[in-house]
Design a protein around this motif. Structure first.
Motif, PDB file in Angstrom:
ATOM      1  N   ALA A 193       0.829  -1.212   0.000  1.00 25.63           N
ATOM      2  CA  ALA A 193       0.000   0.000   0.000  1.00 25.63           C
ATOM      3  C   ALA A 193       0.860   1.257   0.000  1.00 25.63           C
ATOM      4  O   ALA A 193       0.497   2.275  -0.596  1.00 25.63           O
ATOM      5  CB  ALA A 193      -0.924  -0.003   1.213  1.00 25.63           C
ATOM      6  N   ALA A 194       2.025   1.190   0.635  1.00 26.79           N
ATOM      7  CA  ALA A 194       2.924   2.350   0.679  1.00 26.79           C
ATOM      8  C   ALA A 194       3.767   2.475  -0.576  1.00 26.79           C
ATOM      9  O   ALA A 194       4.363   3.528  -0.825  1.00 26.79           O
ATOM     10  CB  ALA A 194       3.840   2.245   1.903  1.00 26.79           C
ATOM     11  N   GLY A 195       3.823   1.385  -1.384  1.00 28.54           N
ATOM     12  CA  GLY A 195       4.614   1.402  -2.610  1.00 28.54           C
ATOM     13  C   GLY A 195       3.730   1.443  -3.834  1.00 28.54           C
ATOM     14  O   GLY A 195       3.085   2.457  -4.120  1.00 28.54           O
ATOM     15  N   PRO A 196       3.636   0.322  -4.577  1.00 30.00           N
ATOM     16  CA  PRO A 196       2.811   0.314  -5.799  1.00 30.00           C
ATOM     17  C   PRO A 196       1.349   0.648  -5.547  1.00 30.00           C
ATOM     18  O   PRO A 196       0.665   1.187  -6.409  1.00 30.00           O
ATOM     19  CB  PRO A 196       2.959  -1.128  -6.306  1.00 30.00           C
ATOM     20  N   GLY A 197       0.875   0.347  -4.329  1.00 34.82           N
ATOM     21  CA  GLY A 197      -0.520   0.623  -4.015  1.00 34.82           C
ATOM     22  C   GLY A 197      -0.820   2.074  -3.734  1.00 34.82           C
ATOM     23  O   GLY A 197      -1.983   2.451  -3.550  1.00 34.82           O
ATOM     24  N   SER A 198       0.210   2.924  -3.705  1.00 32.34           N
ATOM     25  CA  SER A 198      -0.008   4.355  -3.476  1.00 32.34           C
ATOM     26  C   SER A 198      -0.433   5.072  -4.753  1.00 32.34           C
ATOM     27  O   SER A 198      -0.776   6.258  -4.716  1.00 32.34           O
ATOM     28  CB  SER A 198       1.270   4.999  -2.912  1.00 32.34           C
ATOM     29  N   SER A 199      -0.416   4.373  -5.867  1.00 31.33           N
ATOM     30  CA  SER A 199      -0.867   4.954  -7.135  1.00 31.33           C
ATOM     31  C   SER A 199      -2.329   5.365  -7.027  1.00 31.33           C
ATOM     32  O   SER A 199      -3.137   4.698  -6.374  1.00 31.33           O
ATOM     33  CB  SER A 199      -0.693   3.937  -8.269  1.00 31.33           C
ATOM     34  N   SER A 200      -2.662   6.452  -7.701  1.00 31.92           N
ATOM     35  CA  SER A 200      -4.048   6.924  -7.703  1.00 31.92           C
ATOM     36  C   SER A 200      -4.973   5.971  -8.459  1.00 31.92           C
ATOM     37  O   SER A 200      -6.196   6.095  -8.375  1.00 31.92           O
ATOM     38  CB  SER A 200      -4.125   8.322  -8.332  1.00 31.92           C
ATOM     39  N   GLU A 201      -4.389   5.039  -9.192  1.00 38.42           N
ATOM     40  CA  GLU A 201      -5.184   4.110  -9.998  1.00 38.42           C
ATOM     41  C   GLU A 201      -5.500   2.814  -9.263  1.00 38.42           C
ATOM     42  O   GLU A 201      -6.227   1.970  -9.778  1.00 38.42           O
ATOM     43  CB  GLU A 201      -4.424   3.794 -11.295  1.00 38.42           C
ATOM     44  N   VAL A 202      -4.963   2.649  -8.033  1.00 39.52           N
ATOM     45  CA  VAL A 202      -5.066   1.383  -7.313  1.00 39.52           C
ATOM     46  C   VAL A 202      -5.583   1.627  -5.899  1.00 39.52           C
ATOM     47  O   VAL A 202      -5.266   2.636  -5.276  1.00 39.52           O
ATOM     48  CB  VAL A 202      -3.681   0.686  -7.267  1.00 39.52           C
ATOM     49  N   ILE A 203      -6.371   0.676  -5.403  1.00 40.65           N
ATOM     50  CA  ILE A 203      -6.869   0.722  -4.033  1.00 40.65           C
ATOM     51  C   ILE A 203      -6.440  -0.561  -3.327  1.00 40.65           C
ATOM     52  O   ILE A 203      -6.705  -1.667  -3.814  1.00 40.65           O
ATOM     53  CB  ILE A 203      -8.400   0.859  -3.983  1.00 40.65           C
ATOM     54  N   VAL A 204      -5.766  -0.416  -2.185  1.00 38.89           N
ATOM     55  CA  VAL A 204      -5.370  -1.546  -1.356  1.00 38.89           C
ATOM     56  C   VAL A 204      -6.105  -1.434  -0.023  1.00 38.89           C
ATOM     57  O   VAL A 204      -5.925  -0.459   0.701  1.00 38.89           O
ATOM     58  CB  VAL A 204      -3.845  -1.569  -1.122  1.00 38.89           C
ATOM     59  N   PRO A 205      -6.965  -2.387   0.330  1.00 33.89           N
ATOM     60  CA  PRO A 205      -7.721  -2.310   1.593  1.00 33.89           C
ATOM     61  C   PRO A 205      -6.786  -2.253   2.809  1.00 33.89           C
ATOM     62  O   PRO A 205      -5.729  -2.891   2.831  1.00 33.89           O
ATOM     63  CB  PRO A 205      -8.542  -3.600   1.600  1.00 33.89           C
ATOM     64  N   ARG A 206      -7.194  -1.490   3.826  1.00 36.23           N
ATOM     65  CA  ARG A 206      -6.410  -1.387   5.058  1.00 36.23           C
ATOM     66  C   ARG A 206      -6.588  -2.649   5.903  1.00 36.23           C
ATOM     67  O   ARG A 206      -7.677  -3.227   5.979  1.00 36.23           O
ATOM     68  CB  ARG A 206      -6.829  -0.167   5.871  1.00 36.23           C
ATOM     69  N   VAL A 207      -5.515  -3.037   6.586  1.00 37.74           N
ATOM     70  CA  VAL A 207      -5.538  -4.216   7.458  1.00 37.74           C
ATOM     71  C   VAL A 207      -5.966  -3.805   8.865  1.00 37.74           C
ATOM     72  O   VAL A 207      -5.538  -2.771   9.381  1.00 37.74           O
ATOM     73  CB  VAL A 207      -4.143  -4.873   7.506  1.00 37.74           C
ATOM     74  N   ASP A 208      -6.824  -4.594   9.497  1.00 36.17           N
ATOM     75  CA  ASP A 208      -7.177  -4.412  10.904  1.00 36.17           C
ATOM     76  C   ASP A 208      -6.165  -5.187  11.736  1.00 36.17           C
ATOM     77  O   ASP A 208      -6.241  -6.416  11.847  1.00 36.17           O
ATOM     78  CB  ASP A 208      -8.602  -4.912  11.168  1.00 36.17           C
TER      79      ASP A 208
END
Length: 514
Positions: A193-208
């Motif tokens: 999420a902090a790397g490739p998932g930080s793109s505006s085109e991608v959503i990475v769900p947050r972990v609980d």
């Protein structure tokens, strides 16, 4: 407990025997109807075995083969889940409380995957989450799966002597060990999420973090359209934009961050469309492939060398871990091979991956030595190749023609100084100077040149598209096999030389490579 484990091992061994039998039936099926029936039977058995077999089925399903998609596609979403009564005690033991006290609602019907299943739930504070619960006993089952991998290799991979099966087993085991540790997957998810998932085109769900354990992973619930819905309902403009974003993001993951989601099958991805354009939702970070800087730079240098035809590819392939002894007999054809493999990156116009026809072109180029190249690659590239194949399959299904050359160029420019300093193995081998650069088509009437067309040499693979109807008709009349002519050009390694000539009272047509 020991007797129960022994019984399960015996049952799984019997299941493997049935799978092997059905797999051989699939391999030797003589007609489409028999093949389809065999595929569905194998898919059913793979789904029941879960673990590695189900992953194999998912890989089989996610291909351009429509029959395979139909037969194995259910393994993405609708494989049979275990009952809630089996999964609930896992939550209770991990959390040491009644699971129902933590949630307003839990969907007791789960969605099955290969190593676990997912249940939708709503926390008491109203947040919707996805609870992924690992199947009980799956770790032991995976070890049994790896022993059975040799059974699967023959019917599915058509592997021959020389294939590094032990290396692949070790690589797959390491990958599965990572996928079986949900704490590690949670760390992968945060890092991604902090790397490739930080793109505006991608959503990475947050972990609980508070609810996730070694065998339970809780993430925020983010839904979207399935791959099937995208194909059926999105407009072509939306599909083309999605294809462009998907490829741009994949190249950024690979060449900027050195992290690649290595399990991009349709069960692990959703798509959202809105006023800001398409977005990609990613799930399941148990398999994340990481590249070293040297690997990133070597891949970029290989792409650059192929685009500019500037240096021999064998030392670059050796740096990536390919077996030089296996590739040496192919040395003279490696430049042509790389030009085929990396053709989309060499195109400065929207590239249609449906015209790539990679497998038949490589087979005709390499002939009887094609297995040398197939088994020369290092096992560690397995997950990268799987991710790349997924992107190709999505682009094919979207009918998205994307400018690969334009998208990769910023990465080449940014890293050119770095990959220019690589110290490569000293291997004498052929470079791109052996390849033809141009395809020439010349027409003469009365001894005078009336037309002369110059095309990139790669146009030879679509020669029929560039010939006028009169020439195509004449070829048919002369009973010339144009496909056989092109196959011969490929087998000779796309070297300069004549392709064919036609002569009649009205004109002379000459086609050659130079």
């Amino acid at each position: 407990m020991t007797d129960r484990m022994t019984l399960k091992t015996i049952q799984r061994t019997i299941a493997y025997a049935n799978l092997a039998k059905d797999s051989l039936q699939l391999r030797w099926a003589r007609d489409d109807k028999s093949r389809e029936a065999a595929q569905r039977l194998v898919a059913q058995r793979l789904g029941k075995l879960r673990g590695l077999p189900q992953k194999v089925g998912q890989m089989l399903a996610f291909s351009s083969d429509e029959q395979r998609q139909d037969a194995f596609g259910g393994l993405f979403e609708s494989a049979e889940p275990l009952p809630w009564a089996t999964m609930r005690p896992i939550l209770e033991q991990a959390w040491e409380v009644d699971p129902e006290t933590l949630f307003e609602k839990i969907e007791t019907q789960g969605k099955a995957a290969s190593l676990g299943q997912v249940h939708a739930a709503t926390l008491t504070k109203g947040t919707k989450v996805a609870i992924k619960i690992q199947y009980p006993g799956i770790r032991n089952a995976v070890l049994a799966d790896l022993k059975g991998l040799t059974w699967l290799a023959k019917p599915f991979g058509n592997l021959q002597r020389g294939f590094d099966l032990a290396g692949y087993q070790t690589t797959i085991l390491a990958g599965l060990e990572e996928e079986l540790d949900y704490r590690r997957e949670a760390a992968n998810q945060r890092e991604f999420a902090a790397g490739p998932g930080s793109s505006s085109e991608v959503i990475v769900p947050r972990v609980d973090e508070t609810l996730s354990t070694e065998n339970i992973l809780v993430s925020e619930w983010i839904d979207g359209d399935t791959w099937e819905k995208v194909q059926a309902e999105w407009t072509q403009q939306e599909k083309t934009e999605l294809g462009q974003k998907l490829l741009r993001w994949f190249l950024e993951s690979l060449f900027t961050y050195g992290q690649v989601h290595a399990d991009l099958h349709p069960g692990n991805i959703r798509f959202i469309r809105g006023c800001g354009g398409p977005k990609i939702v990613l799930y399941d970070f148990g398999s994340v492939y990481r590249l070293t800087d040297t690997q990133r730079w070597t891949l970029l240098r290989l792409i650059d060398a192929t685009r500019r035809q500037s240096e021999a590819p064998l030392p670059l392939l050796a740096e990536l871990g390919f077996d030089v002894d296996l590739l040496q007999p192919l040395s003279g054809r490696l430049p042509a091979l790389c030009r085929i493999l990396l053709e989309p990156f060499c195109s400065d116009y929207p590239y249609d991956v449906r015209q790539w026809k990679l497998s038949p072109r490589l087979n005709e180029l390499l002939g009887d030595e094609r297995m040398n190249f197939r088994i020369a690659g290092p096992p560690r590239l397995l997950f990268l190749l799987r991710a790349f194949q997924a992107v190709i399959t999505y682009l094919t299904g979207l009918d998205a023609q994307v400018m690969w050359g334009k998208l990769v160029e910023p990465h080449l420019q940014r890293e050119r100084a770095a990959y220019g300093k690589l110290s490569l193995p000293k291997i004498v081998s052929d470079d791109f100077s052996t390849l033809a650069q141009k395809l020439k088509v010349q027409v003469k009437r009365g001894g005078m040149v009336t037309a002369c067309v110059t095309l990139p040499a790669s146009a030879i693979d679509r020669l029929e598209d560039f010939l006028d109807p009169q020439t195509c008709q004449k070829i048919a009349e002369e009973r010339l096999d144009l496909k056989a002519i092109v196959r011969d050009v490929r087998h000779r390694g796309y070297v300069p030389g004549p392709v064919f000539e036609l002569t009649d009272p009205q004109r002379d047509v000459k086609v050659w490579l130079e």
